[in-house]
Design a protein around this motif. Sequence first.
Motif, PDB file in Angstrom:
ATOM      1  N   ALA A   1      20.353   3.174  -1.051  1.00 28.68           N
ATOM      2  CA  ALA A   1      20.416   4.587  -0.661  1.00 28.68           C
ATOM      3  C   ALA A   1      19.800   5.480  -1.729  1.00 28.68           C
ATOM      4  N   LYS A   2      19.790   4.992  -2.985  1.00 32.90           N
ATOM      5  CA  LYS A   2      19.317   5.827  -4.102  1.00 32.90           C
ATOM      6  C   LYS A   2      17.901   5.476  -4.550  1.00 32.90           C
ATOM      7  N   LEU A   3      17.585   4.169  -4.495  1.00 40.73           N
ATOM      8  CA  LEU A   3      16.286   3.712  -5.016  1.00 40.73           C
ATOM      9  C   LEU A   3      15.307   3.444  -3.877  1.00 40.73           C
ATOM     10  N   ASP A   4      14.019   3.503  -4.205  1.00 37.36           N
ATOM     11  CA  ASP A   4      12.988   3.362  -3.167  1.00 37.36           C
ATOM     12  C   ASP A   4      12.643   1.890  -2.912  1.00 37.36           C
ATOM     13  N   TYR A   5      13.498   1.215  -2.140  1.00 37.24           N
ATOM     14  CA  TYR A   5      13.263  -0.211  -1.826  1.00 37.24           C
ATOM     15  C   TYR A   5      11.954  -0.404  -1.068  1.00 37.24           C
TER      16      TYR A   5
ATOM     17  N   GLU B   1       1.140   9.513  -2.713  1.00 37.89           N
ATOM     18  CA  GLU B   1       0.122   9.355  -3.745  1.00 37.89           C
ATOM     19  C   GLU B   1       0.284  10.320  -4.923  1.00 37.89           C
ATOM     20  N   LYS B   2       0.937  11.458  -4.660  1.00 38.20           N
ATOM     21  CA  LYS B   2       1.166  12.426  -5.744  1.00 38.20           C
ATOM     22  C   LYS B   2       2.078  11.805  -6.806  1.00 38.20           C
ATOM     23  N   GLU B   3       3.032  11.037  -6.308  1.00 36.47           N
ATOM     24  CA  GLU B   3       3.994  10.402  -7.206  1.00 36.47           C
ATOM     25  C   GLU B   3       3.388   9.088  -7.685  1.00 36.47           C
ATOM     26  N   ARG B   4       3.243   8.902  -8.993  1.00 37.66           N
ATOM     27  CA  ARG B   4       2.571   7.714  -9.512  1.00 37.66           C
ATOM     28  C   ARG B   4       3.366   6.449  -9.206  1.00 37.66           C
ATOM     29  N   PHE B   5       2.659   5.386  -8.864  1.00 35.56           N
ATOM     30  CA  PHE B   5       3.341   4.108  -8.603  1.00 35.56           C
ATOM     31  C   PHE B   5       3.775   3.526  -9.945  1.00 35.56           C
ATOM     32  N   ASP B   6       5.071   3.548 -10.207  1.00 34.35           N
ATOM     33  CA  ASP B   6       5.563   3.076 -11.501  1.00 34.35           C
ATOM     34  C   ASP B   6       6.851   2.281 -11.299  1.00 34.35           C
ATOM     35  N   PRO B   7       6.693   0.953 -11.162  1.00 30.69           N
ATOM     36  CA  PRO B   7       7.877   0.154 -10.871  1.00 30.69           C
ATOM     37  C   PRO B   7       8.801  -0.072 -12.071  1.00 30.69           C
ATOM     38  N   SER B   8       8.360   0.301 -13.296  1.00 34.08           N
ATOM     39  CA  SER B   8       9.165  -0.048 -14.474  1.00 34.08           C
ATOM     40  C   SER B   8      10.528   0.642 -14.482  1.00 34.08           C
ATOM     41  N   GLN B   9      10.556   1.909 -14.056  1.00 31.48           N
ATOM     42  CA  GLN B   9      11.834   2.620 -14.017  1.00 31.48           C
ATOM     43  C   GLN B   9      12.754   1.992 -12.961  1.00 31.48           C
ATOM     44  N   PHE B  10      12.152   1.656 -11.828  1.00 34.21           N
ATOM     45  CA  PHE B  10      12.902   0.988 -10.743  1.00 34.21           C
ATOM     46  C   PHE B  10      13.485  -0.335 -11.279  1.00 34.21           C
ATOM     47  N   GLN B  11      12.628  -1.071 -12.015  1.00 33.43           N
ATOM     48  CA  GLN B  11      13.060  -2.360 -12.567  1.00 33.43           C
ATOM     49  C   GLN B  11      14.263  -2.181 -13.509  1.00 33.43           C
ATOM     50  N   GLU B  12      14.180  -1.181 -14.372  1.00 28.46           N
ATOM     51  CA  GLU B  12      15.277  -0.916 -15.327  1.00 28.46           C
ATOM     52  C   GLU B  12      16.596  -0.729 -14.563  1.00 28.46           C
ATOM     53  N   SER B  13      16.554   0.104 -13.512  1.00 28.12           N
ATOM     54  CA  SER B  13      17.781   0.401 -12.750  1.00 28.12           C
ATOM     55  C   SER B  13      18.362  -0.865 -12.118  1.00 28.12           C
ATOM     56  N   ILE B  14      17.483  -1.687 -11.513  1.00 22.78           N
ATOM     57  CA  ILE B  14      17.955  -2.902 -10.825  1.00 22.78           C
ATOM     58  C   ILE B  14      18.534  -3.895 -11.843  1.00 22.78           C
ATOM     59  N   ILE B  15      17.802  -4.120 -12.941  1.00 26.26           N
ATOM     60  CA  ILE B  15      18.253  -5.108 -13.932  1.00 26.26           C
ATOM     61  C   ILE B  15      19.566  -4.687 -14.583  1.00 26.26           C
ATOM     62  N   GLN B  16      19.676  -3.401 -14.882  1.00 23.79           N
ATOM     63  CA  GLN B  16      20.912  -2.895 -15.474  1.00 23.79           C
ATOM     64  C   GLN B  16      22.094  -3.150 -14.527  1.00 23.79           C
TER      65      GLN B  16
ATOM     66  N   GLU C   1       8.351  -5.467  -3.675  1.00 24.77           N
ATOM     67  CA  GLU C   1       7.846  -6.633  -4.405  1.00 24.77           C
ATOM     68  C   GLU C   1       8.551  -6.779  -5.752  1.00 24.77           C
ATOM     69  N   THR C   2       8.740  -5.651  -6.432  1.00 25.60           N
ATOM     70  CA  THR C   2       9.435  -5.670  -7.729  1.00 25.60           C
ATOM     71  C   THR C   2      10.878  -6.147  -7.539  1.00 25.60           C
TER      72      THR C   2
ATOM     73  N   LYS D   1       0.852  -1.192   0.000  1.00 22.33           N
ATOM     74  CA  LYS D   1       0.000   0.000   0.000  1.00 22.33           C
ATOM     75  C   LYS D   1       0.892   1.249   0.000  1.00 22.33           C
ATOM     76  N   THR D   2       0.484   2.234  -0.751  1.00 18.19           N
ATOM     77  CA  THR D   2       1.255   3.476  -0.767  1.00 18.19           C
ATOM     78  C   THR D   2       0.782   4.350   0.378  1.00 18.19           C
TER      79      THR D   2
END
Length: 425
Positions: free
Chosen positions: A59-63, A23-38, A68-69, A17-18
């Motif tokens: 420290a940089k990404l929102d774990y 809530e202002k910031e859209r829940f978008d795990p795809s960018q997070f996923q790109e950073s982790i996979i790279q 879940e991602t 749950k957010t």
Amino acid sequence: MNNQKQQKPTLSGQRFKTRKRDEKERFDPSQFQESIIQGLNQTGGDLDAVTKFLDASGAKLDYRRYAETLFDILVAGGMLAPGGTLADDVTRTDVCVFAAQEDLETMQGFAQVFNKLIRRYKYLEKGFEEEIKKLLLFLKGFSESERTKLAMITGILLANGTLSANILSSLFNENLVKEGVSAAFAVKLFKSWINEKDINAVAGSLRKVSMDNRLLELFPANKQSVEHFEKYFTDAGLKELSEYVRNQVCIGARKELQKEIQEQVLRGEPFKDIIFYVKEEMKKSNISEQMVITILWSSVMSTVEWNKKEELVTEQAIKHLKQNSPLLAAFTSRGQSELTLLVKIQEYCYDNIHFMKAFQKIVVLLYKAEVLSEEAILKWYKDGHLAKGKSVFIEQMKKFVEWLKNAEEESESDEEEEAEADEES
């Protein structure tokens, strides 16, 4: 309007749950996923490098928000769609559990990655547990090899305390149980877990979360018997788990039996009815007479509010045991049961300080009531007693034992005289 937005399908209750301020910031795990996979791909599969990358990225990404991602990627190589499949359009990585080699050493290495990550970011602990519960519900969506690797690493993480045995509740899912997926997965999981620790450690973890009595639920209702469980798991090479489950079921049956006997004694049910009930339970639950006499003693002694004065409690105990002696006598048909009862009485008198002086009087009463035989008493006196209060109780019994021995000798000489008389005639 907010509720008209097309939401992606998710497994209900699994997304984190957010918080209001997010809530202002859209829940978008795809960018997070790109950073982790790279980052994972740049490690070349070196697990030390993976650990360092994950440590620094926290420290940089929102774990916290994308836990879940993060775990989907580390286990399956990318974000999982409901049911456990990888969406076709997602970027994926081979630096994950499912793409790794299927061997113990590799899985231990990956377990260390999770272990260090969660130790470093303690708030991920709950999310990781939820992730594993979800993955277990998705088992049918994974290949045989992926299931094996998931079972192995889950066993290792249960053994080192990163996971709690609570996660096993997912395996009781009706569809997984019905299709035999749960039991097959449990075999691999328990092998891995016991291999890391031992059956006692496993039992302790199960007990902590009240899972110790639920393992039969890995099978459908019509197969939830100890016999079926034993055969399945022993054939799979897990004899100690089978024995543990049998023992748990026996303990459960013994507790039930004790509770029922206590209630029947308190209600004043006729002894013949109680004896019939106990004998039926012995057959049904395969409980030995020795175990039953122990249960009966505890049941009978717990139905009374004992006096706190030593001189009065002995009188009270004798009266109570005299009334209940037919019940005890029905389950001391073997010498071993009598000896078990004697040891139990010794333990009881030692543990309940007001009874210390009552031991001899209780034994004599039960001898007269034909609950205990002279052979059992002599055996107890010689070498069958416990160390608890031994000198006190042996001293109490001295005169009675001497009397028993003399009576025995007299009866032996009487028999000899009779035999001689027979010969002469």
